[in-house]
Design an enzyme around this catalytic site. Structure first.
Site, short mmCIF file in Angstrom:
data_model
loop_
_atom_site.label_atom_id
_atom_site.label_comp_id
_atom_site.label_asym_id
_atom_site.label_seq_id
_atom_site.Cartn_x
_atom_site.Cartn_y
_atom_site.Cartn_z
N LYS A 123 0.80 -1.22 0.00
CA LYS A 123 0.00 0.00 0.00
C LYS A 123 0.84 1.28 0.00
O LYS A 123 0.42 2.30 -0.55
CB LYS A 123 -0.92 0.01 1.23
N SER A 143 -3.91 1.21 -2.57
CA SER A 143 -4.34 2.54 -2.98
C SER A 143 -3.73 3.62 -2.08
O SER A 143 -3.63 3.44 -0.86
CB SER A 143 -5.85 2.66 -2.92
N ASN A 168 -11.49 -8.40 3.81
CA ASN A 168 -10.82 -7.24 4.40
C ASN A 168 -11.73 -6.03 4.35
O ASN A 168 -12.55 -5.88 3.45
CB ASN A 168 -9.48 -6.95 3.71
N TYR A 170 -10.05 -2.85 5.19
CA TYR A 170 -8.99 -1.91 5.55
C TYR A 170 -9.47 -0.46 5.50
O TYR A 170 -9.13 0.35 6.35
CB TYR A 170 -7.80 -2.07 4.60
N PHE A 172 -8.86 1.88 2.93
CA PHE A 172 -7.85 2.80 2.38
C PHE A 172 -6.93 3.35 3.46
O PHE A 172 -6.70 4.56 3.55
CB PHE A 172 -8.52 3.97 1.64
N ASN A 215 -1.92 3.05 -7.82
CA ASN A 215 -3.37 2.98 -7.61
C ASN A 215 -3.79 4.11 -6.68
O ASN A 215 -3.29 4.23 -5.56
CB ASN A 215 -3.72 1.61 -7.01
N ASN A 247 -9.19 3.96 -8.56
CA ASN A 247 -9.94 2.95 -7.81
C ASN A 247 -11.27 3.55 -7.35
O ASN A 247 -11.32 4.36 -6.44
CB ASN A 247 -9.13 2.48 -6.61
N SER A 250 -13.62 0.11 -4.31
CA SER A 250 -13.45 -0.47 -2.97
C SER A 250 -14.79 -0.43 -2.23
O SER A 250 -15.46 0.60 -2.21
CB SER A 250 -12.41 0.32 -2.17
N ASN A 252 -15.11 -0.50 0.91
CA ASN A 252 -14.86 -0.11 2.30
C ASN A 252 -14.77 1.39 2.51
O ASN A 252 -14.46 1.85 3.61
CB ASN A 252 -13.56 -0.78 2.79
N THR A 253 -15.01 2.19 1.47
CA THR A 253 -15.07 3.64 1.59
C THR A 253 -16.49 4.07 1.23
O THR A 253 -16.92 3.86 0.09
CB THR A 253 -14.06 4.33 0.66
N LYS A 288 -10.48 0.71 -12.07
CA LYS A 288 -10.71 -0.58 -11.42
C LYS A 288 -12.15 -0.66 -10.97
O LYS A 288 -12.62 0.22 -10.23
CB LYS A 288 -9.78 -0.76 -10.22
N SER A 316 -11.41 -7.76 -11.36
CA SER A 316 -12.22 -6.83 -10.61
C SER A 316 -11.62 -6.63 -9.23
O SER A 316 -10.63 -7.26 -8.86
CB SER A 316 -13.62 -7.41 -10.44
N ASN A 317 -12.31 -5.78 -8.46
CA ASN A 317 -12.00 -5.59 -7.05
C ASN A 317 -12.65 -6.73 -6.25
O ASN A 317 -13.15 -7.69 -6.82
CB ASN A 317 -12.51 -4.22 -6.57
N GLY A 370 -9.12 -14.16 -7.43
CA GLY A 370 -9.12 -15.59 -7.16
C GLY A 370 -8.10 -16.42 -7.91
O GLY A 370 -8.28 -17.62 -8.07
N TYR A 391 -3.13 -11.41 -5.39
CA TYR A 391 -2.65 -10.93 -4.09
C TYR A 391 -3.01 -11.92 -2.99
O TYR A 391 -2.14 -12.48 -2.33
CB TYR A 391 -3.20 -9.52 -3.81
#
Length: 429
Positions: A123, A143, A168, A170, A172, A215, A247, A250, A252-253, A288, A316-317, A370, A391
């Site tokens: 990151k 990101s 996850n 996280y 950002f 990113n 990006n 995500s 998570n934002t 993305k 994809s994400n 995947g 990842y």
């Protein structure tokens, strides 16, 4: 000394986690058993260390190293430990030469293999050359957000071992543009110094044709309808990028995925492209997207990409869905956040295949989601992916996975008497 520095660095932020683990472990076993367990772990670590550092192949990582790490460390602490190991060059190096059948070209640049590291691992741009060293043809950092932000509260990363998957949230977490800028600037400075001194120990990414992606993310406190964070990222970090990723996917934002709707996305991508055009080397702009899109939403995004002239799409994400096939503890499955790993592979491939059909293969695509085997890589390519990223699978297989994947893909291509370029989009021909 380097090893001690790395240990101290990972130990400091995770001291409370390890203390909690130690207390629970001691309470459930005798002190004698605990001592023997520690001795066994220590001997195991010592016995594989030399092999781990010398050999990039995955067997020692998959069979010994990663189970030991999973036993000792929670998911986020293990992630941080991996970054620090790479930062201090305590990771294996792929000493092989990529087969010619893996060579490909994208955006006018030739690279030795099409397997890339997805954003989310490095990151803060701490381990770029170490990741090129384990064999990736492309590495994506981030990101990265303009201002530093801590991300969501702990815990925020969870292993789903029975599915070899990860959830996850996280959010950002980022050290911000300036910290990443300083590291990227220092990397170039070191490269120039080594070149002038005739050093042969130049990073692979600077000696060979490899791709570095940057990113860009958005601060949580920024206005939902503002595109300024992405423009700031291009202005600050664009000079170092072989390609730039916007990006907007995500989970998570809050509000971020709303930017995938047609009107806000068209405005954003036009502003991003205009900003990119002011850079001297004009790096490709890539967006993305999420796998959780309807066919109508996917068509809208494709139309924007073609109309504005975006250079590529990462598909994809992570997904916010939870496939019925998941086998791990239901309490883990119910954790909020994005799911990654093998359970989302089919969804990501299907989404990429649809996008390839809509655009007629006119837009370079990067498959992400995947990837665990060489067959997974091939499946993405035949669906239309020019590059493939991974990842989460490294969290289970270790960094030796990359060399193994390249070997497996090479065998498949040789068996089919084809090159990588021959199979991109083959399902549609």
């Amino acid at each position: 000394m380097t090893l001690l520095r790395a240990f101290a660095a990972v130990r400091a932020p995770s001291r409370s986690v390890l203390r909690s683990y130690s207390t629970a472990h001691t309470a459930s076993s005798s002190s004698s058993l605990g001592s023997w367990a520690k001795l066994a772990v220590g001997l195991s670590a010592a016995s594989v260390a030399a092999v781990y550092l010398y050999d990039s192949r995955a067997w020692v990582h998959r069979g010994i190293l990663m189970p030991t790490i999973h036993f000792l460390l929670d998911a986020e602490t293990a992630h941080r430990a991996a970054i620090l190991a790479a930062k201090y060059h305590l990771c294996p190096v792929d000493r092989g030469v990529d087969s010619d059948v893996l060579a490909t070209e994208i955006w006018g640049k030739k690279i030795s293999n099409p397997i890339g590291l997805a954003a989310g691992f490095d990151k803060h741009a701490e381990a770029i050359d170490a990741m090129f060293g384990v064999g990736f043809g492309a590495v994506e950092i981030g990101s990265v957000t303009p201002q530093p932000q801590p991300g969501n509260p702990l815990p925020r990363m969870f292993r789903l071992p029975e599915d070899r998957a990860v959830i996850n949230r996280y959010g950002f977490n980022s050290e911000g543009h300036q910290a990443v800028y300083d590291r990227l600037k220092s990397r170039i400075r070191n490269f120039l110094y080594r070149s002038a001194s005739g050093s042969e120990s130049l990073p692979k990414s600077l000696k060979e044709n490899r791709l570095l992606g940057v990113n860009l993310g958005k601060n949580k406190t920024s206005p939902a309808d503002s595109d300024d964070d992405y423009i700031k990222g291009i202005e600050k970090l664009g000079e170092f990028a072989d390609y730039i990723v916007v990006n907007i996917s995500s989970p998570n934002t809050p509000g971020l995925r709303a930017l995938q709707r047609r009107e806000p996305m068209e405005r954003l991508m036009q502003e991003v492209k205009d900003s990119r055009d002011k850079l001297s080397h004009r790096p490709p702009v890539v967006v993305k997207i999420a796998p959780d899109l309807t066919d109508e939403e996917l068509d809208d995004i494709a139309q924007v990409v073609m109309k504005v002239g975006i250079d590529g799409v990462i598909i994809s994400n992570t997904t916010i869905s939870r496939p019925a096939t998941l086998k791990s503890d239901p309490r883990l499955i119910r954790e909020m956040g994005g799911l990654s790993g093998p359970p989302i592979h089919s969804l990501s491939v299907a989404t990429l295949s649809k996008f390839y059909k809509i655009t007629g293969g006119s837009v370079p695509l990067i498959g992400c989601g995947g990837v665990l085997t060489g067959e997974d890589v091939i499946r993405f390519a035949k669906a239309g992916a020019s590059l493939v990223q991974l990842y989460s699978s490294m969290a289970y297989e270790g960094p030796g996975l990359i060399a193994d994947l390249k070997d497996e893909v090479t065998r498949i291509l040789n068996r089919e008497n084809k090159t990588w370029n021959d199979i991109v989009g083959l399902d549609h021909k």
